[in-house]
Design a protein around this motif. Structure first.
Motif: not given
Length: 397
Positions: A206-214, A293-302, A346-350
Motif C-alpha cells: 500500500w505505501t509503495g503504491m502510494d509512492a508510485i501514485t505520487q 490511504h495507500g490502498l485507495a491510491c492503488a485502486v484509483m491510479l489506473p 496493481g493486478q499482479s500484486l493483488g
C-alpha cells in the motif's frame, strides 16, 4: 510571437535542508541530538515498533549524545484533529520551547502528526488545529517557526518526510484536510531503509503504491515543474522494478533501498508540483469509507490514468520511454503501454480492482464526490465534473 518553455514561468523548490540516506544511517541521530537541542520529544506511529529493539536502540543513541528523551503517546492511525490537540497539550504541559525538538519515527501518519503538533505548539496559546486546516478552518497560517523536526520514515511510501503539509482527519464532521506551510518541511530527514524490513507485505504494497501514485501524479499535474519531474522519473525507475520484490522478500536490501529512495523523491516532487485525481478521491475514501490511504491510491491510479489519458498523451509517452516501459516513437502507443503497465502492476500484486471490493456502497458515492474536491483534485490534468466523477465511481462498484 514570443517563444515559451516549461521554464518561462520560473519556479520555487522547497526541500529538506539536510537528507541523510542509507542502510543503518539511523546512527546519525546522535549528531542530530548534538546540533538540535538537549531535549527531544519522540513520536512513534506503531506500538510494535515502540516496543521493539530498534526503538530502544534509537533512544540509547539519543541518550548517549546527551539528549533527554520524552516519548509522546503512540497514535497508530492516520492522525485526527483530536490527536494533534492531545500532542500539543502534552508538549505544552512539558514546557516545550526553543531548544527542544521533535523526532518522528513511522509512516506518513506519525510524521504528519509530529509536523502538525510541532507547528501548532509554537503559535499563540489559543491556537487550535482546526483553525489552520485548508477548507475547513478560519484561514490562520503558521507564523512562528515550528519546533525543529527530524523525520525518520519506516515505510517506503508516503514521502511525508519531505513535504510541507500534514494531512489531518476528522470523523465528525468528516473531512481529511492539510495544514500547510513551507516552514513545516522537516529540516533534517534520516532515511534508513533497514527500518522498513519488518513492515508487513500489505503495508509495503500500500505505501509503495502510494509512492508510485505520487511520482506519476506529480509528473502529470497541471502544476508540474521541471525539477520535480526529473525526481519523479528517477523515483519511478527505482520503484517500478522493486515494489514486487519488496512485497515478496521483505528483507531484500536492494528492494527496500529502492522503495525508500523512491518515496523520498515522491515527497519532494509532490511538495513542489502537487497531485491529481487519484489522491483527491483517495482522501475521500479514507474519510467516508475508512480505506487506508495507500490502498485507495492503488485502486484509483489506473482509473485516473485512463481519465487523464487524452489530456496527457505526450507526458505519458515520455514517462513510458524514460522508465523503460516502451521505446515506441509513436506517442499513442507508448502512452497506452504505460497505462497498461501500471494497471498490470496493481493486478499482479493483488490490488483490488473495484471500490465494491473495498466495501464502498452506492449510497456513499455523493459524499465521496464532495470529499474529493480539494488541493489534489485541483491539480488534475483535466477537469472532472461532479456528475462525471459520480458516474465514474458508480461504475467502479
Amino acid at each position: 510571437m514570443t517563444e515559451t518553455s516549461d521554464l518561462t514561468e520560473g519556479y520555487d523548490l522547497v526541500i529538506p535542508r539536510k537528507i541523510t540516506f542509507g542502510w543503518g544511517r539511523r546512527t546519525a541521530l546522535g549528531d542530530a541530538a548534538k546540533q538540535l537541542g538537549r531535549r527531544v520529544f519522540v513520536v512513534i506511529g506503531s506500538r510494535t515498533f515502540a516496543a521493539g529493539r530498534w526503538a530502544g536502540e534509537i533512544e540509547q543513541l539519543l541518550c548517549n549524545a546527551g539528549a533527554e528523551v520524552r516519548r509522546l503517546p503512540v497514535v497508530a492511525r492516520e492522525p485526527l484533529v483530536a490527536d494533534v490537540e492531545q500532542c500539543v497539550a502534552e508538549l505544552r504541559a512539558s514546557g516545550a520551547a526553543r531548544g527542544d525538538w521533535l523526532l518522528a519515527i513511522g509512516g506518513g501518519s506519525a510524521i504528519d502528526l509530529a509536523k502538525a503538533a510541532g507547528a501548532i505548539v509554537t503559535q499563540d496559546a489559543d491556537a487550535r488545529t482546526i483553525d489552520f486546516l485548508e477548507g475547513v478552518g478560519s484561514g490562520r497560517t503558521i507564523v512562528e517557526a515550528p519546533l525543529p523536526l527530524v523525520a525518520m520514515p519506516t515505510t517506503g511510501g508516503t514521502g511525508s518526510e519531505a513535504t510541507k503539509n500534514a494531512v489531518i482527519s476528522s470523523l465528525d464532521p468528516p473531512f481529511k484536510k492539510s495544514l500547510r506551510s513551507e516552514q513545516m518541511v522537516p529540516p533534517w530527514v534520516i532515511v534508513d531503509p533497514e527500518l522498513s524490513t519488518t513492515v508487513s507485505a500489505k503495508v509495503t504494497l500500500w505505501t509503495g503504491m502510494d509512492a508510485i501514485t505520487q511520482l506519476i501524479e506529480s509528473y502529470l499535474t497541471r502544476r508540474a515543474r521541471p525539477l520535480p519531474r526529473a525526481l519523479a522519473i528517477e523515483g519511478l525507475r527505482k520503484a517500478l522494478p522493486a515494489i514486487g520484490q519488496a512485497v515478496r522478500e521483505p528483507a531484500s536490501r536492494p528492494a527496500r533501498e529502492a522503495m525508500a529512495h523512491a518515496a523520498l523523491l515522491s515527497g519532494m516532487a509532490l511538495a513542489n508540483s502537487g497531485l491529481g485525481m487519484a489522491h483527491g478521491v483517495a482522501a475521500a475514501l479514507g474519510v467516508c469509507a475508512d480505506v487506508p490511504h495507500g490502498l485507495a491510491c492503488a485502486v484509483m491510479l489506473p482509473v485516473a490514468l485512463r481519465v487523464n489519458r487524452a489530456a496527457c498523451e505526450r507526458d505519458l509517452a515520455t514517462l513510458a520511454r524514460a522508465v523503460g516501459v516502451s521505446d515506441d516513437p509513436d506517442d499513442t502507443t507508448a502512452a497506452d503501454r504505460f497505462v497498461a503497465r501500471i494497471t498490470e502492476l496493481g493486478q499482479s500484486l493483488g490490488v483490488p480492482q473495484t471500490l465494491g471490493a473495498l466495501g464502498v456502497k452506492i449510497e456513499q458515492v455523493p459524499a465521496l464526490v464532495a470529499g474529493s474536491r480539494g488541493n489534489s483534485m485541483s491539480g488534475n490534468p483535466c477537469d472532472v465534473s461532479d456528475a462525471e466523477l459520480r458516474e465514474l465511481l458508480e461504475a467502479m462498484l
